[in-house]
Design an enzyme around this catalytic site. Sequence first.
Site, PDB file in Angstrom:
ATOM      1  N   LYS A  64      12.760  34.304  29.760  1.00 57.12           N
ATOM      2  CA  LYS A  64      14.313  33.229  30.212  1.00 57.12           C
ATOM      3  C   LYS A  64      14.793  33.491  31.261  1.00 57.12           C
ATOM      4  CE  LYS A  64      15.323  31.330  25.635  1.00 57.12           C
ATOM      5  NZ  LYS A  64      15.770  31.262  24.322  1.00 57.12           N
ATOM      6  N   GLN A 108      21.153  33.237  22.199  1.00 58.19           N
ATOM      7  CA  GLN A 108      19.936  33.640  21.107  1.00 58.19           C
ATOM      8  C   GLN A 108      20.394  33.583  19.554  1.00 58.19           C
ATOM      9  OE1 GLN A 108      17.290  33.633  23.052  1.00 58.19           O
ATOM     10  NE2 GLN A 108      15.979  33.284  20.661  1.00 58.19           N
ATOM     11  N   ASP A 131      22.306  25.020  25.458  1.00 59.77           N
ATOM     12  CA  ASP A 131      20.635  24.671  24.561  1.00 59.77           C
ATOM     13  C   ASP A 131      21.358  22.855  23.297  1.00 59.77           C
ATOM     14  OD1 ASP A 131      19.269  26.723  23.544  1.00 59.77           O
ATOM     15  OD2 ASP A 131      20.650  27.996  22.872  1.00 59.77           O
TER      16      ASP A 131
HETATM   17  N1  GUN Z   1      16.097  30.819  19.127  1.00 58.25           N
HETATM   18  C1  GUN Z   1      14.719  30.595  18.643  1.00 58.25           C
HETATM   19  N2  GUN Z   1      14.610  29.316  19.491  1.00 58.25           N
HETATM   20  C2  GUN Z   1      16.061  29.129  20.133  1.00 58.25           C
HETATM   21  C3  GUN Z   1      16.442  27.829  21.199  1.00 58.25           C
HETATM   22  O1  GUN Z   1      15.389  27.838  21.256  1.00 58.25           O
HETATM   23  N3  GUN Z   1      17.245  29.184  21.221  1.00 58.25           N
HETATM   24  C4  GUN Z   1      18.574  29.941  21.420  1.00 58.25           C
HETATM   25  N4  GUN Z   1      19.639  30.398  22.233  1.00 58.25           N
HETATM   26  N5  GUN Z   1      17.723  31.326  20.118  1.00 58.25           N
HETATM   27  C5  GUN Z   1      16.277  30.090  19.599  1.00 58.25           C
END
Ligand code: GUN
Length: 309
Positions: A64, A108, A131
Amino acid sequence: MPEADPGGGSGTARLIDGKAAAARIRAEVARQAAALAARHGLVPGLAVVLVGEDPASQVYVRNKVRQTGETGMRSFETRLPATVSQARLLDEVARLNADPAVHGILVQLPLPKHVEEAAITDAIAPAKDVDGFSIVNTGLLAARGAGMIPCTPLGCLLLLKETRPALAGLNALVVGRSNIVGKPMLQLLLREHCTVTVAHSRTRNLADECRRADILVAAIGKPRMIRGDWIRPGATVIDVGINRVRVDTPEGPREKLVGDVDFDAAVRVAGAITPVPGGVGPMTIACLLRNTITAACAQHGVDPGGLSG
Ligand code: GUN
């Protein structure tokens, strides 16, 4: 790439190329970021918070951060130990909420067990919640088809719309009811006027539910659970699963990534299908970058559509 009519079930499904679609989204994001800098003096910023040392989360966060930089945006990274208190994490979110250089915030998941995930996601300012997991954005999507849309379901929808521009009236089945994929996917397919069913671990006859589906979105996290003979001929299959399995080869055992759908069998029945890897996977981060542009534009009163010309 083998081509087949998505309504036809002609023997070899068309492969839905998520890698190429994600590259197109990133290119568009890079154009928009450049236009924001040139015309508005604005560099969109994404803050990523990683708690603990989970290896998969570390890989996601690294990707990311890297892709944020590659598209001309700024990234901010906070790493906190797995022992961090909920109060300290809330303080960090509050600091990022108040920072004008930060337009998007992502914490995350999963978080350590002693931290209440909902308390953290709900503390993120809705305008910066790239998100789309906060209760405000969840409610906006459910009630008004609006707000920030979670990245993986958004990626699935974009692939679906490229594959089948006319979604209205189709029978869609979402397998899995998670907050991250299944529930927002239900809302997005409803918004497209599909007739939507959500199946889950207590569903009684999953095979029959699958056989009715023109659109099948599999997000259960169980390797190859959806069998080829469950697929409706000609159906469009979106496989969200990324499962690591051990396979035996003449050179000995090795690890392989497989989806929630038995691809080798399904590809002979479906009209179109996403491969794993190279299907939904690359779309998630591409959509995160897209949401960051959307958030930066909204915070500065800029129309993102006007940036591309
Ligand atoms: N963990 C697994 N998928 C995601 C996501 O799309 N966003 C976040 N913040 N954590 C995750």
